[in-house]
Write an enzyme that holds these catalytic residues in place. Structure first.
Site, PDB file in Angstrom:
ATOM      1  N   GLY A 278      -5.903  15.231  53.368  1.00  0.00           N
ATOM      2  CA  GLY A 278      -5.266  16.655  53.470  1.00  0.00           C
ATOM      3  C   GLY A 278      -5.588  17.755  52.692  1.00  0.00           C
ATOM      4  N   TYR A 279      -4.856  18.802  52.853  1.00  0.00           N
ATOM      5  CA  TYR A 279      -5.002  19.896  51.947  1.00  0.00           C
ATOM      6  C   TYR A 279      -5.111  19.712  50.359  1.00  0.00           C
TER       7      TYR A 279
ATOM      8  N   ASP B 193      -2.101   3.714  57.995  1.00  0.00           N
ATOM      9  CA  ASP B 193      -0.616   4.306  57.718  1.00  0.00           C
ATOM     10  C   ASP B 193      -0.142   3.678  56.471  1.00  0.00           C
TER      11      ASP B 193
ATOM     12  N   SER C 206       8.169  18.863  45.282  1.00  0.00           N
ATOM     13  CA  SER C 206       7.973  20.294  45.695  1.00  0.00           C
ATOM     14  C   SER C 206       9.179  20.981  44.809  1.00  0.00           C
TER      15      SER C 206
ATOM     16  N   THR D 249      10.916  23.046  46.162  1.00  0.00           N
ATOM     17  CA  THR D 249      12.134  22.994  46.856  1.00  0.00           C
ATOM     18  C   THR D 249      13.278  22.197  46.242  1.00  0.00           C
TER      19      THR D 249
ATOM     20  N   TYR E 218      13.271  17.387  55.086  1.00  0.00           N
ATOM     21  CA  TYR E 218      11.885  17.513  54.241  1.00  0.00           C
ATOM     22  C   TYR E 218      12.467  17.467  52.578  1.00  0.00           C
TER      23      TYR E 218
ATOM     24  N   LYS F  98      12.015  14.424  49.143  1.00  0.00           N
ATOM     25  CA  LYS F  98      11.447  14.782  47.945  1.00  0.00           C
ATOM     26  C   LYS F  98      12.430  14.412  46.692  1.00  0.00           C
TER      27      LYS F  98
ATOM     28  N   ASN G 257       3.424  29.013  56.887  1.00  0.00           N
ATOM     29  CA  ASN G 257       3.582  29.614  55.475  1.00  0.00           C
ATOM     30  C   ASN G 257       2.812  31.149  55.370  1.00  0.00           C
TER      31      ASN G 257
ATOM     32  N   ARG H  62       7.568  34.374  45.375  1.00  0.00           N
ATOM     33  CA  ARG H  62       7.112  32.934  45.285  1.00  0.00           C
ATOM     34  C   ARG H  62       6.240  33.046  44.159  1.00  0.00           C
TER      35      ARG H  62
ATOM     36  N   ARG I 173      14.358  34.479  57.169  1.00  0.00           N
ATOM     37  CA  ARG I 173      14.041  33.143  57.826  1.00  0.00           C
ATOM     38  C   ARG I 173      15.287  32.305  57.142  1.00  0.00           C
TER      39      ARG I 173
ATOM     40  N   ASP J  39      15.532  30.241  53.919  1.00  0.00           N
ATOM     41  CA  ASP J  39      14.635  30.965  52.465  1.00  0.00           C
ATOM     42  C   ASP J  39      15.488  31.509  51.436  1.00  0.00           C
TER      43      ASP J  39
HETATM   44  P1  NAD Z   1      -1.394  17.534  54.531  1.00  0.00           P
HETATM   45  O1  NAD Z   1      -0.529  17.329  55.665  1.00  0.00           O
HETATM   46  O2  NAD Z   1      -2.412  18.696  54.510  1.00  0.00           O
HETATM   47  O3  NAD Z   1      -1.741  16.433  53.951  1.00  0.00           O
HETATM   48  C1  NAD Z   1      -1.028  14.946  53.951  1.00  0.00           C
HETATM   49  C2  NAD Z   1      -1.752  13.806  54.381  1.00  0.00           C
HETATM   50  O4  NAD Z   1      -1.220  12.764  54.549  1.00  0.00           O
HETATM   51  C3  NAD Z   1      -2.686  14.267  55.807  1.00  0.00           C
HETATM   52  O5  NAD Z   1      -4.033  14.139  55.741  1.00  0.00           O
HETATM   53  C4  NAD Z   1      -1.975  13.232  56.663  1.00  0.00           C
HETATM   54  O6  NAD Z   1      -2.944  12.857  57.881  1.00  0.00           O
HETATM   55  C5  NAD Z   1      -1.635  12.134  55.735  1.00  0.00           C
HETATM   56  N1  NAD Z   1      -0.394  11.242  56.127  1.00  0.00           N
HETATM   57  C6  NAD Z   1       0.996  11.631  56.358  1.00  0.00           C
HETATM   58  N2  NAD Z   1       1.386  10.578  56.607  1.00  0.00           N
HETATM   59  C7  NAD Z   1       0.830   9.645  56.584  1.00  0.00           C
HETATM   60  C8  NAD Z   1       0.948   7.954  56.404  1.00  0.00           C
HETATM   61  N3  NAD Z   1       2.202   7.458  56.970  1.00  0.00           N
HETATM   62  N4  NAD Z   1      -0.027   7.391  56.269  1.00  0.00           N
HETATM   63  C9  NAD Z   1      -1.288   7.859  56.013  1.00  0.00           C
HETATM   64  N5  NAD Z   1      -1.570   9.055  55.766  1.00  0.00           N
HETATM   65  C10 NAD Z   1      -0.562   9.746  56.058  1.00  0.00           C
HETATM   66  O7  NAD Z   1      -0.198  18.100  53.503  1.00  0.00           O
HETATM   67  P2  NAD Z   1      -0.524  18.850  52.034  1.00  0.00           P
HETATM   68  O8  NAD Z   1      -0.204  20.035  52.030  1.00  0.00           O
HETATM   69  O9  NAD Z   1      -1.844  18.285  51.393  1.00  0.00           O
HETATM   70  O10 NAD Z   1       0.804  18.065  51.073  1.00  0.00           O
HETATM   71  C11 NAD Z   1       0.471  17.113  50.143  1.00  0.00           C
HETATM   72  C12 NAD Z   1       1.976  16.506  49.898  1.00  0.00           C
HETATM   73  O11 NAD Z   1       2.181  17.386  48.998  1.00  0.00           O
HETATM   74  C13 NAD Z   1       2.854  16.319  50.625  1.00  0.00           C
HETATM   75  O12 NAD Z   1       3.488  15.076  50.279  1.00  0.00           O
HETATM   76  C14 NAD Z   1       3.751  17.404  50.704  1.00  0.00           C
HETATM   77  O13 NAD Z   1       4.981  17.349  51.034  1.00  0.00           O
HETATM   78  C15 NAD Z   1       3.642  17.763  49.155  1.00  0.00           C
HETATM   79  N6  NAD Z   1       3.886  19.246  48.964  1.00  0.00           N
HETATM   80  C16 NAD Z   1       2.828  20.110  49.602  1.00  0.00           C
HETATM   81  C17 NAD Z   1       3.311  21.355  49.514  1.00  0.00           C
HETATM   82  C18 NAD Z   1       2.466  22.523  50.333  1.00  0.00           C
HETATM   83  O14 NAD Z   1       2.776  23.725  50.189  1.00  0.00           O
HETATM   84  N7  NAD Z   1       1.209  22.189  50.817  1.00  0.00           N
HETATM   85  C19 NAD Z   1       4.229  21.959  48.621  1.00  0.00           C
HETATM   86  C20 NAD Z   1       5.016  21.223  47.949  1.00  0.00           C
HETATM   87  C21 NAD Z   1       4.729  19.454  47.994  1.00  0.00           C
HETATM   88  C1  UD1 Z   2       7.806  26.897  51.999  1.00  0.00           C
HETATM   89  C2  UD1 Z   2       8.506  25.765  52.553  1.00  0.00           C
HETATM   90  C3  UD1 Z   2       8.951  24.970  51.035  1.00  0.00           C
HETATM   91  C4  UD1 Z   2       7.706  24.420  50.540  1.00  0.00           C
HETATM   92  C5  UD1 Z   2       6.790  25.636  50.213  1.00  0.00           C
HETATM   93  C6  UD1 Z   2       5.685  25.469  49.415  1.00  0.00           C
HETATM   94  C7  UD1 Z   2       9.643  26.564  54.317  1.00  0.00           C
HETATM   95  C8  UD1 Z   2      10.944  27.190  54.909  1.00  0.00           C
HETATM   96  N1  UD1 Z   2       9.629  26.273  53.215  1.00  0.00           N
HETATM   97  O1  UD1 Z   2       8.463  27.656  51.535  1.00  0.00           O
HETATM   98  O2  UD1 Z   2       9.718  23.653  51.417  1.00  0.00           O
HETATM   99  O3  UD1 Z   2       8.085  23.621  49.169  1.00  0.00           O
HETATM  100  O4  UD1 Z   2       6.482  26.355  51.234  1.00  0.00           O
HETATM  101  O5  UD1 Z   2       4.426  25.631  50.224  1.00  0.00           O
HETATM  102  O6  UD1 Z   2       8.444  26.505  55.181  1.00  0.00           O
HETATM  103  N2  UD1 Z   2       7.022  34.758  54.727  1.00  0.00           N
HETATM  104  C9  UD1 Z   2       7.057  35.878  55.625  1.00  0.00           C
HETATM  105  N3  UD1 Z   2       6.664  35.908  56.791  1.00  0.00           N
HETATM  106  C10 UD1 Z   2       5.747  34.778  57.309  1.00  0.00           C
HETATM  107  C11 UD1 Z   2       5.673  33.579  56.318  1.00  0.00           C
HETATM  108  C12 UD1 Z   2       6.475  33.579  55.203  1.00  0.00           C
HETATM  109  O7  UD1 Z   2       7.596  37.149  55.404  1.00  0.00           O
HETATM  110  O8  UD1 Z   2       5.307  34.747  58.482  1.00  0.00           O
HETATM  111  C13 UD1 Z   2       7.798  35.174  53.350  1.00  0.00           C
HETATM  112  C14 UD1 Z   2       8.982  34.096  53.263  1.00  0.00           C
HETATM  113  O9  UD1 Z   2      10.144  34.429  53.530  1.00  0.00           O
HETATM  114  C15 UD1 Z   2       8.927  33.710  51.790  1.00  0.00           C
HETATM  115  C16 UD1 Z   2       7.289  33.987  51.558  1.00  0.00           C
HETATM  116  O10 UD1 Z   2       6.923  34.610  52.541  1.00  0.00           O
HETATM  117  O11 UD1 Z   2       9.443  34.725  51.235  1.00  0.00           O
HETATM  118  C17 UD1 Z   2       6.537  32.518  51.270  1.00  0.00           C
HETATM  119  O12 UD1 Z   2       6.967  31.870  52.416  1.00  0.00           O
HETATM  120  P1  UD1 Z   2       6.067  30.385  52.681  1.00  0.00           P
HETATM  121  O13 UD1 Z   2       4.553  30.325  52.396  1.00  0.00           O
HETATM  122  O14 UD1 Z   2       6.367  29.821  53.919  1.00  0.00           O
HETATM  123  O15 UD1 Z   2       6.725  29.417  51.589  1.00  0.00           O
HETATM  124  P2  UD1 Z   2       8.118  29.128  50.850  1.00  0.00           P
HETATM  125  O16 UD1 Z   2       9.114  29.963  51.698  1.00  0.00           O
HETATM  126  O17 UD1 Z   2       8.099  29.230  49.432  1.00  0.00           O
END
Ligand code: NAD
Ligand code: UD1
Length: 335
Positions: free
Chosen positions: A10-11, A58, A124, A126, A148, A152, A198, A230, A289, A292
């Site tokens: 993943g990312y 999984d 997160s 969040t 979600y 966490k 996002n 943010r 949204r 938010d």
């Molecule tokens: P992502 O979706 O890109 O990566 C998650 C990976 O987990 C994916 O490759 C998916 O295929 C795999 N996966 C999901 N469920 C699975 C399972 N049951 N078994 C095996 N593989 C599984 O997401 P990400 O952005 O890389 O996020 C990673 C972690 O960080 C997540 O737990 C997410 O909640 C947390 N997180 C992400 C963000 C963000 O903004 N990206 C912010 C806060 C927390």
């Molecule tokens: C999102 C997640 C949050 C997660 C965080 C980290 C939601 C509701 N929340 O929050 O749980 O922990 O990402 O990755 O998805 N915005 C716009 N236009 C858009 C998209 C976003 O104006 O098309 C604004 C939002 O209102 C916010 C900011 O941009 O003020 C950032 O938004 P986003 O990237 O979705 O992140 P979070 O809101 O922080």
């Protein structure tokens, strides 16, 4: 160290694999590819010139997880695998509670069985809900308004309870703020499914003319310019935080914010993106949204003092690297 990375395709997981391999660790990835692709693992290998052992499983399958552990002697686990779309979690709560919590419980159980003492968990910002900014680790957690976020909070509590009864089980909870950007190779980055939720990937797709304009959710927040604020953090800074968290010897449960400590508004991010790329981002204002909050940024002192970690990359680098990855997807032009 030999480290198990769940969700490593993943990312955040893929970028962390790069940072771990570059720091000299060996990496085993488990991922069922529900939100990623196997080619990402190959790209990480190409970037680092190192091998990753990959299991397509999984993490909620306890038998399969046991089998992986029986083949290795892990020094630690970093648990990224999970579902992460806030809106989707409101409509599919059971999927979210099941996947995100059961995976954490199974991994913790199997860690105990095989004597793996280090567990790093992806949480997160969040979990802070509508606390007052800057968010600090000692704050009482407030309701998150969506399943979600609740997964966490619950996962954090489960891990803290386990660490409480076994001091030698070291849990590091990392609370991410807003990870953005991509590896400078342009080979890997964030790959949202469909229209991005996002902000940064949305801006990148507007810049690439895949989307017409950005809809800014609200310009009446009590912030510097009325738009949401943010704490955007470069994905490679975040990845490096995981390496330090894994290497640091700590006992019990430990929580760290991973952010820059700097709040950036939507308009400020648009400005930075335009500066970094020379492109114009057309936008319109729409209503807020639901769910938010106005402002979200971290107090980052604890990670600095205890992990010796600070985010080093600038907002301009975050935008530039996002854009490089965006255009590398289309192979339209060079930066
Ligand atoms: P992502 O979706 O890109 O990566 C998650 C990976 O987990 C994916 O490759 C998916 O295929 C795999 N996966 C999901 N469920 C699975 C399972 N049951 N078994 C095996 N593989 C599984 O997401 P990400 O952005 O890389 O996020 C990673 C972690 O960080 C997540 O737990 C997410 O909640 C947390 N997180 C992400 C963000 C963000 O903004 N990206 C912010 C806060 C927390
Ligand atoms: C999102 C997640 C949050 C997660 C965080 C980290 C939601 C509701 N929340 O929050 O749980 O922990 O990402 O990755 O998805 N915005 C716009 N236009 C858009 C998209 C976003 O104006 O098309 C604004 C939002 O209102 C916010 C900011 O941009 O003020 C950032 O938004 P986003 O990237 O979705 O992140 P979070 O809101 O922080």
């Amino acid at each position: 160290m030999e480290i198990l990375v769940t969700g490593g395709a993943g990312y955040i997981g893929s970028h962390t694999c790069i940072a771990l391999l570059e720091a000299g660790h060996s990496v085993v990835v488990v991922d069922d590819l529900r939100n990623s692709r196997a080619e990402i693992i190959e790209k990480v290998e190409r970037i680092t010139k190192k091998k990753i052992q990959f299991y397509l499983i999984d993490v909620t399958n306890e038998v399969a997880v046991n089998e992986v552990f029986s083949n290795h002697s892990f020094d630690g686990v970093i648990h990224f695998a999970g579902l992460k779309a806030v809106g989707e979690s409101v409509n599919q709560p059971l999927d979210y509670y099941y996947n995100n919590i059961v995976s954490t419980m199974i991994l913790a159980k199997v860690c105990k069985k095989y004597g793996v003492k280090k567990f790093v968990f992806s949480s997160s910002a969040t979990v802070y809900g509508e606390n007052k900014v800057p968010f600090i680790e000692t704050m009482e957690l407030l309701p998150t308004t969506n399943p979600y976020g609740e997964t966490k909070v619950m996962s954090e509590r489960i891990l803290a309870d386990l660490a409480r009864i076994d001091e030698s089980f070291s849990v590091v909870v990392l609370r991410y703020f807003n990870p953005v950007g991509a590896h400078t190779s342009g080979l890997i980055g964030e790959l949202p499914n469909g229209i991005p939720n996002n902000l940064m990937p949305y801006i990148a797709q507007v810049a690439d003319k895949e989307l017409d304009n950005l809809k800014i959710y609200g310009n009446d927040y009590p912030t510097i310019d009325g738009t949401g604020v943010r704490d955007y953090i470069h994905i490679m800074d975040l990845a490096e935080g995981h390496v330090l968290a894994m290497e640091k010897v700590v006992e019990g449960a430990n929580i760290y914010n991973l952010g820059t400590g700097i709040g950036t508004s939507v308009l400020q991010l648009i400005g930075a993106f335009e500066k970094a790329t020379g492109l114009k981002i057309p936008y319109i204002y729409v209503k807020r949204r639901p769910g938010d909050i106005a402002e979200c940024y971290a107090n980052v002192n604890k990670a600095k003092e205890e992990l010796n970690w600070v985010a080093k990359r600038s907002l301009i680098e975050m935008c530039r690297d996002t854009w490089r990855f965006q255009i590398s997807q289309n192979k339209k032009s060079d930066l």
